[in-house]
Design a protein around this motif. Structure first.
Motif, PDB file in Angstrom:
ATOM      1  N   TRP A  14       4.431 -11.954   0.706  1.00  0.00           N
ATOM      2  CA  TRP A  14       3.609 -12.391  -0.476  1.00  0.00           C
ATOM      3  C   TRP A  14       2.168 -11.547  -0.453  1.00  0.00           C
ATOM      4  CZ3 TRP A  14       3.876 -14.593  -4.888  1.00  0.00           C
ATOM      5  CH2 TRP A  14       2.795 -15.031  -5.571  1.00  0.00           C
ATOM      6  N   PHE A  15       1.571 -11.478   0.396  1.00  0.00           N
ATOM      7  CA  PHE A  15       0.203 -10.700   0.328  1.00  0.00           C
ATOM      8  C   PHE A  15       0.646  -9.244   0.134  1.00  0.00           C
ATOM      9  CE2 PHE A  15      -1.516 -14.138   2.973  1.00  0.00           C
ATOM     10  CZ  PHE A  15      -2.373 -14.609   1.965  1.00  0.00           C
ATOM     11  N   VAL A  16       1.461  -8.580   0.720  1.00  0.00           N
ATOM     12  CA  VAL A  16       1.883  -7.341   0.516  1.00  0.00           C
ATOM     13  C   VAL A  16       2.291  -6.967  -1.201  1.00  0.00           C
ATOM     14  CG1 VAL A  16       3.361  -5.219   1.058  1.00  0.00           C
ATOM     15  CG2 VAL A  16       2.264  -6.556   2.693  1.00  0.00           C
ATOM     16  N   GLY A  17       3.163  -7.979  -1.501  1.00  0.00           N
ATOM     17  CA  GLY A  17       3.680  -8.035  -2.864  1.00  0.00           C
ATOM     18  C   GLY A  17       2.530  -8.172  -3.786  1.00  0.00           C
TER      19      GLY A  17
ATOM     20  N   LYS B  25      -0.857  -5.884  -8.123  1.00  0.00           N
ATOM     21  CA  LYS B  25      -2.278  -5.578  -8.645  1.00  0.00           C
ATOM     22  C   LYS B  25      -2.144  -4.000  -8.796  1.00  0.00           C
ATOM     23  CE  LYS B  25      -5.082  -9.629  -6.899  1.00  0.00           C
ATOM     24  NZ  LYS B  25      -5.952  -9.801  -6.012  1.00  0.00           N
ATOM     25  N   ARG B  26      -1.840  -3.294  -7.743  1.00  0.00           N
ATOM     26  CA  ARG B  26      -2.131  -1.968  -7.918  1.00  0.00           C
ATOM     27  C   ARG B  26      -1.225  -1.381  -9.424  1.00  0.00           C
ATOM     28  NH1 ARG B  26       0.647   0.444  -3.550  1.00  0.00           N
ATOM     29  NH2 ARG B  26      -1.139  -0.761  -2.382  1.00  0.00           N
ATOM     30  N   LYS B  27      -0.281  -1.910  -9.445  1.00  0.00           N
ATOM     31  CA  LYS B  27       0.821  -1.579 -10.433  1.00  0.00           C
ATOM     32  C   LYS B  27       0.230  -1.912 -11.923  1.00  0.00           C
ATOM     33  CE  LYS B  27       5.634  -0.780 -11.240  1.00  0.00           C
ATOM     34  NZ  LYS B  27       6.880  -1.231 -10.917  1.00  0.00           N
ATOM     35  N   ALA B  28      -0.421  -3.010 -11.959  1.00  0.00           N
ATOM     36  CA  ALA B  28      -1.145  -3.655 -13.086  1.00  0.00           C
ATOM     37  C   ALA B  28      -2.453  -3.059 -13.504  1.00  0.00           C
ATOM     38  CB  ALA B  28      -1.434  -5.068 -13.082  1.00  0.00           C
TER      39      ALA B  28
END
Length: 111
Positions: free
Chosen positions: A36-39, A44-47
């Motif tokens: 979950w944390f990695v995802g 966030k990076r993608k957003a």
């Protein structure tokens, strides 16, 4: 070799057993939490990347609107064209002031 349907059923049955077994749920929890944390970081990076792209596009559109907007408004008749500036009176005033200064500068001074 089992078919795709059988493999899918086996997976769902295995997931059901894990969901019912308390010890298995506890063991699966840390892994799921890490995933979950990695995802979340990845999302966030993608957003941010998408937001940056959209921001760049918005800046480009805004600058184009600032540059070409007034010209387009004049051509389409939304805004009336500005009156031509009257340049002759200031020009004459400049000549008069300049001539007066030249007269004063060139005049013979008596002490």
């Amino acid at each position: 070799m089992p078919s795709k349907d059988d493999r899918g059923k086996g997976r769902s049955q295995g997931a059901t057993k894990v969901a019912r077994n308390r010890t298995a749920r506890r063991a699966a929890k840390p892994a799921a939490k890490a995933t979950w944390f990695v995802g979340k970081k990845f999302a966030k990076r993608k957003a941010r990347k998408h937001a940056r792209r959209r921001g760049d596009a918005a800046r480009t559109a805004w600058s184009a609107a600032l540059i070409y907007g007034p010209m387009a408004a004049e051509v389409l008749g939304v805004v009336e064209q500005p009156k031509p500036r009257r340049r002759f009176p200031p020009f004459l005033a400049g000549i008069a002031v300049g001539g007066g200064l030249m007269y004063l500068a060139g005049r013979a001074r008596t002490a």
